[in-house]
Design a protein around this motif. Sequence first.
Motif, PDB file in Angstrom:
ATOM      1  N   VAL A 102       0.721  -1.077  -0.002  1.00 31.69           N
ATOM      2  CA  VAL A 102       0.076   0.033  -0.012  1.00 31.69           C
ATOM      3  C   VAL A 102       0.816   1.156   0.137  1.00 31.69           C
ATOM      4  N   VAL A 103       0.413   2.120  -0.888  1.00 29.87           N
ATOM      5  CA  VAL A 103       1.271   3.287  -1.177  1.00 29.87           C
ATOM      6  C   VAL A 103       0.325   4.609  -0.365  1.00 29.87           C
ATOM      7  N   THR A 104       1.026   5.275   0.684  1.00 34.19           N
ATOM      8  CA  THR A 104       0.156   6.184   1.354  1.00 34.19           C
ATOM      9  C   THR A 104       0.824   7.441   1.511  1.00 34.19           C
ATOM     10  N   ASN A 105       0.253   8.670   1.436  1.00 29.18           N
ATOM     11  CA  ASN A 105       0.841   9.960   1.696  1.00 29.18           C
ATOM     12  C   ASN A 105       1.353   9.815   3.145  1.00 29.18           C
ATOM     13  N   THR A 106       2.247  10.533   3.549  1.00 32.71           N
ATOM     14  CA  THR A 106       2.660  10.795   4.850  1.00 32.71           C
ATOM     15  C   THR A 106       3.098  12.503   5.094  1.00 32.71           C
ATOM     16  N   GLU A 107       2.384  13.125   4.001  1.00 29.88           N
ATOM     17  CA  GLU A 107       2.584  14.521   4.334  1.00 29.88           C
ATOM     18  C   GLU A 107       1.810  15.068   5.694  1.00 29.88           C
ATOM     19  N   ASP A 108       2.399  16.253   5.949  1.00 29.68           N
ATOM     20  CA  ASP A 108       1.776  17.138   6.977  1.00 29.68           C
ATOM     21  C   ASP A 108       2.176  18.670   6.217  1.00 29.68           C
TER      22      ASP A 108
END
Length: 847
Positions: free
Chosen positions: A364-370
């Motif tokens: 699974v590829v997910t965003n880690t952005e904040d």
Amino acid sequence: AVKGFSFAGTNPVAGRAVVVHDSSGARVGCGLLVPTVGEIVTVDTYPGYVGSLNVEGTFVVEPSALGITIKGTAGGLEASGSGGLHIHTGYTVADASGVGGHYYDMAAYSSDPWTPITYPTTDAEGSVSVSLNMSDFTMNAGQPVALRALVLHASNGDRVGAGLISTTAAADVAASTISPTPAPTHVPSPSPTTPAYLARAKSAEATHPRAAVATVAMYPDYAGLLQAMGTVAVQNTVSGISLFGTLTGLEESVVGGIHIHTGVTCDDASLVGGHYFGGDTTDPWLNTQYSTNAMGVASVELSVSGFSLGGDYPVAGRAFVVHAANGDRIGCGVLMATAGEVVTLGAYPGYMGMYENSTTGTVVVTNTEDRGSVGVSIMGTMAGLEMGETGGFHIHTGYTCDDASGVGGHYYDTTGTDPWLNTHYKTDTKGCATVNITVSDFSLDRSWPVAYRAVVAHLSTGTRVACGLAGTPQAAVATLAVYPGYQPGITVVGTVAVEDTADGIIVTGTLGGLETNTMGGIHIHTGVTCDDASLVGGHYYPGMSSDPWVATMWYSGSTGSASVSFAVSSFSLTGMNPVANRAVVVHAANGDRIACGVLMSTVGEVVALGAYPGNAMSNTTGTLLVTQDSMGVSIMGTVANVEASCLNCGLHIHTGYTCDDASAVGGHYYDTTGSDPWASTSYTSNADGVATVAVNDVAGFTTVSTYGMPAAYRTVVLHKSDSSIRSGCGVVGAPSTAVASLSTYPGYAGVLSGMMGTIAVTETEVGTIKMFGTLTGLEAMATGGIHIHTGVTCDDASLVGGHYYPGMSSDPWDYTTYSTGSNGVATFAFAVKGFSFAGTNPVAGRA
């Protein structure tokens, strides 16, 4: 159902007015249907609550420039009281034990940010309108709230109402609790329109959860020799759910059960429960099994009807259990909702080595952005590889795993260091690996977007052994240029978009520079490049008995431009007979190949431009793509039949949500506390009225995700050299949900002047819209009408108009009603067929 309406086909509703009538027929409430990139919440009584309150409500949770907003209406609360309104950790509201506590990153906060959050004081009937902001939460990135539980508390802290932050769940709950008013079937005559409006793919909003994923580990208290691990994903299908993934550490060459259980935890064996299904039906999990190979690895792929992620029989938040061949429970993982992209890996195209038939994987590829940074994480399971070795695991430039020549090399900013040189997996003694990689400066849908690109696993030698795509795109776009090696004087420019439909694909686009008043072919070819004529290949129609491309044509006018719009069955973007990453070829009237462009999957929003409403002198057409990065939004594409030699003519995004009514298009869309960024965005056309559009990095905007003003579903407007004349209009993307916040009808001064409500409209199938919501402040124990009207404003009663049912022989709104309880509150739901959201006869934005 009342037939005659939908979201993106006939009779579009975006921007129109929803009107509420009292039992006498008087108009008492009004609100505009505004498309949203958020998620709807239908609130009902909290599970297990047995008090005197009967809470019901409708909310929308949307991304904002700073975080999220929560807006809506609730009734059935304490009179003249206030209580907490919070988002909780759980993914279910069917079981109190799964709702959890307040959701926030405990490591990032010194105190619980939800503690001070309450809804305003209710009125004398216990009704309230809510509008609040929460910073630093998102729909799908840092502190993601999508598919979690929204909880309302009484003044004493009791949990009295709850709903999932899920449009699917909201619509299902509404439909299951309120019976729609019976109405006759009415099918309108089809009106001529382009297939782009009839069958536009829904925008793949980055806010919406795409799957629920379970990371499988040892079952609690299991003391045997097996070490079950793996990654399993669940996604919605038309009839239920699909369940797929990779399991390792199982018995060799056996069959065992895999099931979703009632529990919402894997921490305590006593709480996992039994199989999850409706007690009055046959247990569907009795025959759901895996089969292992000689290494104890299983690739899971099965479908189960009657379930959903967050709607009917929701599985998000529940326990996924793996059994041994003898029935023992050996593995468990909770299905956690994600807005990431699931990747199913198989053998690399053309690889014929010893791992050709064994390599498999699910990640699974997910965003880690904040707010301060972006990045992606890649987590999951690989199997069938070398034993005890380390190999590379990278994202590549291509959008296909169907053709090795289209996969490309590592995807990164080549002006810097290659970050993929240090991303690896390490296998165990059976060739299995747990993947856990984080890479900064990438995202799914913003800066350096990785969505829909190829994910590649390498052997320790560097050989490419496995490949999978990071998600399933809804659209791919090709920018056309001169065909390689073509010399004569036809110089074609153009933009072509391909979108998935239920039956195949639709191809739309705008071409300029063609021969005049003639026709020629436009086809998708086998090749994955336009750099070398010898590699473009012939028409792409694998395994088909006849060539469908012989009938797909462009037709030019007197200026040599053409609008393309046709549908082709038996193809898809990345599924059966995939066209993503393949070459689109334009032929001259004599058959010569004159233009070429590669279809690149996109997370952006496609815009189909037409004449501005009410401008009878315009025949403007265009195809644009709106994308976002860390700098803002960019608009690229082709427009035709605009004013010839128009130098720096205006191209702007406007506030409106529809191109069906000029009065609803609005002015420039921006934060009016600052300067207007659209004052300097423009296009320049040639002598034939064709322009290549390149508007880059308009700051402060996004397409659909958090941390900016979302441009999705708003109007794009073209101006002539006389800037007061608007010549073209289109909508950014294809919306699937709209919300109306209702207040007192303009000029109404009766006893119901305090009425308020929140209404959602979604599309349940092509040509069908579902309306549901909550109304308060109405007469007690009464029935009244609720309708969509022709108007696109609620500011002036004279402009709201009558019922909206263009071209129909009878009025379907005569049968759409609500019924209130003793507190003057109504929760309603009904379906209406034959309308659309933003195509012909739109309803979004109307009253």
